[in-house]
Motif scaffolding. Structure first.
Motif, PDB file in Angstrom:
ATOM      1  N   PRO A 108       0.794  -1.232   0.000  1.00  0.00           N
ATOM      2  CA  PRO A 108       0.000   0.000   0.000  1.00  0.00           C
ATOM      3  C   PRO A 108       0.823   1.278   0.000  1.00  0.00           C
ATOM      4  O   PRO A 108       0.533   2.203   0.745  1.00  0.00           O
ATOM      5  N   ASP A 109       1.866   1.343  -0.784  1.00  0.00           N
ATOM      6  CA  ASP A 109       2.717   2.521  -0.868  1.00  0.00           C
ATOM      7  C   ASP A 109       2.733   2.965  -2.325  1.00  0.00           C
ATOM      8  O   ASP A 109       3.038   2.184  -3.219  1.00  0.00           O
ATOM      9  N   THR A 110       2.429   4.229  -2.563  1.00  0.00           N
ATOM     10  CA  THR A 110       2.281   4.710  -3.946  1.00  0.00           C
ATOM     11  C   THR A 110       3.572   4.624  -4.743  1.00  0.00           C
ATOM     12  O   THR A 110       3.543   4.510  -5.970  1.00  0.00           O
ATOM     13  N   ASP A 111       4.732   4.692  -4.068  1.00  0.00           N
ATOM     14  CA  ASP A 111       6.002   4.596  -4.779  1.00  0.00           C
ATOM     15  C   ASP A 111       6.440   3.148  -5.001  1.00  0.00           C
ATOM     16  O   ASP A 111       7.346   2.893  -5.782  1.00  0.00           O
ATOM     17  N   LEU A 112       5.823   2.221  -4.298  1.00  0.00           N
ATOM     18  CA  LEU A 112       6.272   0.834  -4.354  1.00  0.00           C
ATOM     19  C   LEU A 112       5.243  -0.109  -4.942  1.00  0.00           C
ATOM     20  O   LEU A 112       5.534  -1.277  -5.165  1.00  0.00           O
ATOM     21  N   TRP A 124       5.520  -2.826  -7.509  1.00  0.00           N
ATOM     22  CA  TRP A 124       5.977  -2.173  -8.741  1.00  0.00           C
ATOM     23  C   TRP A 124       7.481  -2.364  -8.880  1.00  0.00           C
ATOM     24  O   TRP A 124       7.965  -2.827  -9.914  1.00  0.00           O
ATOM     25  N   LEU A 125       8.236  -2.047  -7.839  1.00  0.00           N
ATOM     26  CA  LEU A 125       9.663  -2.345  -7.794  1.00  0.00           C
ATOM     27  C   LEU A 125       9.842  -3.634  -7.010  1.00  0.00           C
ATOM     28  O   LEU A 125       9.453  -3.717  -5.839  1.00  0.00           O
ATOM     29  N   LEU A 126      10.409  -4.642  -7.630  1.00  0.00           N
ATOM     30  CA  LEU A 126      10.522  -5.933  -6.971  1.00  0.00           C
ATOM     31  C   LEU A 126      11.424  -5.860  -5.735  1.00  0.00           C
ATOM     32  O   LEU A 126      12.512  -5.270  -5.787  1.00  0.00           O
ATOM     33  N   PRO A 127      10.998  -6.472  -4.625  1.00  0.00           N
ATOM     34  CA  PRO A 127      11.837  -6.492  -3.424  1.00  0.00           C
ATOM     35  C   PRO A 127      13.219  -7.103  -3.653  1.00  0.00           C
ATOM     36  O   PRO A 127      14.174  -6.748  -2.962  1.00  0.00           O
ATOM     37  N   SER A 128      13.346  -8.008  -4.622  1.00  0.00           N
ATOM     38  CA  SER A 128      14.649  -8.631  -4.882  1.00  0.00           C
ATOM     39  C   SER A 128      15.697  -7.616  -5.332  1.00  0.00           C
ATOM     40  O   SER A 128      16.898  -7.838  -5.144  1.00  0.00           O
ATOM     41  N   ARG A 159      13.236   8.494  -8.683  1.00  0.00           N
ATOM     42  CA  ARG A 159      12.643   9.204  -7.548  1.00  0.00           C
ATOM     43  C   ARG A 159      12.209   8.222  -6.463  1.00  0.00           C
ATOM     44  O   ARG A 159      12.421   8.463  -5.270  1.00  0.00           O
ATOM     45  N   ALA A 160      11.593   7.112  -6.882  1.00  0.00           N
ATOM     46  CA  ALA A 160      11.100   6.128  -5.913  1.00  0.00           C
ATOM     47  C   ALA A 160      12.249   5.485  -5.146  1.00  0.00           C
ATOM     48  O   ALA A 160      12.187   5.344  -3.912  1.00  0.00           O
ATOM     49  N   VAL A 161      13.299   5.085  -5.855  1.00  0.00           N
ATOM     50  CA  VAL A 161      14.438   4.453  -5.195  1.00  0.00           C
ATOM     51  C   VAL A 161      15.099   5.439  -4.230  1.00  0.00           C
ATOM     52  O   VAL A 161      15.466   5.074  -3.101  1.00  0.00           O
ATOM     53  N   SER A 162      15.228   6.685  -4.654  1.00  0.00           N
ATOM     54  CA  SER A 162      15.821   7.704  -3.797  1.00  0.00           C
ATOM     55  C   SER A 162      15.014   7.861  -2.515  1.00  0.00           C
ATOM     56  O   SER A 162      15.574   7.909  -1.402  1.00  0.00           O
ATOM     57  N   ARG A 163      13.710   7.929  -2.642  1.00  0.00           N
ATOM     58  CA  ARG A 163      12.850   8.096  -1.461  1.00  0.00           C
ATOM     59  C   ARG A 163      12.912   6.893  -0.534  1.00  0.00           C
ATOM     60  O   ARG A 163      13.015   7.020   0.685  1.00  0.00           O
ATOM     61  N   VAL A 164      12.906   5.683  -1.126  1.00  0.00           N
ATOM     62  CA  VAL A 164      12.942   4.469  -0.315  1.00  0.00           C
ATOM     63  C   VAL A 164      14.262   4.362   0.448  1.00  0.00           C
ATOM     64  O   VAL A 164      14.279   3.990   1.633  1.00  0.00           O
ATOM     65  N   LEU A 165      15.373   4.690  -0.190  1.00  0.00           N
ATOM     66  CA  LEU A 165      16.664   4.604   0.486  1.00  0.00           C
ATOM     67  C   LEU A 165      16.789   5.645   1.592  1.00  0.00           C
ATOM     68  O   LEU A 165      17.527   5.444   2.563  1.00  0.00           O
ATOM     69  N   ARG A 166      16.072   6.754   1.460  1.00  0.00           N
ATOM     70  CA  ARG A 166      16.079   7.781   2.512  1.00  0.00           C
ATOM     71  C   ARG A 166      15.138   7.424   3.659  1.00  0.00           C
ATOM     72  O   ARG A 166      15.479   7.571   4.832  1.00  0.00           O
ATOM     73  N   GLU A 167      13.937   6.960   3.316  1.00  0.00           N
ATOM     74  CA  GLU A 167      12.865   6.833   4.309  1.00  0.00           C
ATOM     75  C   GLU A 167      12.552   5.397   4.705  1.00  0.00           C
ATOM     76  O   GLU A 167      11.848   5.167   5.684  1.00  0.00           O
ATOM     77  N   GLY A 168      13.047   4.418   3.935  1.00  0.00           N
ATOM     78  CA  GLY A 168      12.839   3.032   4.308  1.00  0.00           C
ATOM     79  C   GLY A 168      11.825   2.312   3.448  1.00  0.00           C
ATOM     80  O   GLY A 168      11.092   2.913   2.658  1.00  0.00           O
ATOM     81  N   PHE A 179      23.868   7.197  -2.816  1.00  0.00           N
ATOM     82  CA  PHE A 179      23.518   8.377  -3.603  1.00  0.00           C
ATOM     83  C   PHE A 179      22.702   7.958  -4.820  1.00  0.00           C
ATOM     84  O   PHE A 179      23.028   6.972  -5.490  1.00  0.00           O
ATOM     85  N   VAL A 180      21.624   8.674  -5.096  1.00  0.00           N
ATOM     86  CA  VAL A 180      20.807   8.431  -6.284  1.00  0.00           C
ATOM     87  C   VAL A 180      20.765   9.711  -7.105  1.00  0.00           C
ATOM     88  O   VAL A 180      20.315  10.756  -6.626  1.00  0.00           O
TER      89      VAL A 180
END
Length: 349
Positions: A108-112, A124-128, A159-168, A179-180
């Motif tokens: 339930p995450d709009t970026d994931l 959307w982005l595979l956990p692997s 943008r999504a990868v950058s946000r996930v690496l910052r916020e979890g 760095f992204v």
């Protein structure tokens, strides 16, 4: 030494390679820096923006070709025989049927997540992919990721990868701090050569040392970044190796190894998506076209989307396999060259 061998003998066959089940990660002291060129659509994204396919439609196109079985007494049975596609062709509702329903977890995450045609949420982005970042970081590997895609998803992915690496990420307790570069670059090919650009920066293959400059540029990649490749160039070459995404490989480089992961990498050069070019001598600026079969599971990985979905360590395993095969075959080549040099010196006495 590579230029003198036929494509078939450049790298030993798969029968000489170490089985995946017996591998562990190579010691850091023996590992080169990794530059991982990773496709998006049907590799780390279960969708295809080039053809406009959503999650379910992309899986419907992929899974029937890699799921195997037979028709027995009018019913489909799973086994290692023939693919579902070869029996029934493309099945529009494969993933929503009892036979092909996927095991993707809602997120339930709009970026994931992405909403499928059935209204459900899918990864959307595979956990692997994120597991790959965690694994290589925990192994102490120096690496960079370069997304390479023909599609239009690159800005959103960065943008999504950058946000996930910052916020979890809800599935992972700790992600590496990387760095992204959220500014997508472009790769354009023509009869004059190849041009890499990002914003005002531009590197071209024009000139005697052009291929070496492009190799050095990509070898110096930092963190996570991406380029949109030249789809029209590939289509104009009938979707063959000659028009594919360019990849430069220097087998004499003691510090860097490039690996390309893409679902459309195939053994047939008439139907593959990456154009590998191998430097012919140490420090050389001349790179020859190499067949996919020379570099398969050495520098080229054909994504198994089903495994990438089901096995969180799939990409990590494939990277380890390429490292093992690359190191093994380089040692084989160097030993052969030493023997030839030694024999020549004896003959000259």
């Amino acid at each position: 030494m590579f230029a003198e061998r036929s494509p078939a003998s450049l790298w030993p066959g798969s029968e000489e390679r170490v089985p995946v089940s017996s591998r562990s990660s190579p010691p850091v002291s023996s590992r080169r820096r990794l530059v991982l060129h990773i496709d998006l659509n049907n590799t780390v994204l279960v969708s295809d923006s080039v053809t406009g396919l959503g999650t379910e439609a992309a899986l419907d196109g992929f899974l029937p070709g890699v799921t195997w079985g037979r028709v027995h007494k009018g019913q489909w049975e799973w086994l290692n025989a023939v693919s579902y596609f070869s029996q029934f062709g493309r099945t529009a509702a494969f993933t929503s049927s009892s036979t092909g329903r996927p095991s993707l977890c809602p997120q339930p995450d709009t970026d994931l997540s992405v909403r499928g045609e059935d209204g459900r949420l899918y990864h959307w982005l595979l956990p692997s992919f994120f597991q790959l970042l965690i694994d290589l970081t925990s192994e102490g590997v120096d690496f960079a990721v370069v997304f390479r895609t023909f599609g239009t998803d690159l800005p959103r992915v960065l943008r999504a990868v950058s946000r996930v690496l910052r916020e979890g990420h809800p599935l992972f307790h700790k992600l590496p701090q990387m760095f992204v570069d959220e500014t997508p670059g472009k790769i354009r090919c023509s009869q004059k050569g190849v041009v890499l650009s990002r914003g005002p920066e531009r590197v071209t293959s024009a000139g005697d040392d052009g291929a070496r400059r492009l190799y050095s540029c990509l070898s110096a990649a930092h963190g996570i970044q991406g380029f949109r490749d030249h789809f029209d160039w590939w289509a104009g070459h009938s979707f063959s190796l000659a028009g594919g995404k360019p990849l430069w490989i220097d087998p004499f480089d003691p510090e860097v190894q490039h690996i390309f992961i893409d679902d459309n990498i195939r053994l047939s050069d008439q139907d593959t998506i990456v154009h590998p070019m191998v430097f012919s001598a140490p420090g050389s600026s001349i790179a020859r076209s190499a067949s996919s079969s020379e570099l398969y599971d050495v520098a080229l990985v054909q994504t198994d989307l089903l495994q990438a979905i089901a096995d969180p360590h799939y990409f990590t395993r494939k990277v380890h396999e390429c490292e093992d095969n690359y190191r093994h075959n380089l040692l084989h080549e160097v030993s052969a060259t030493d023997l030839v040099t030694r024999a020549a010196s004896l003959c000259s006495v």
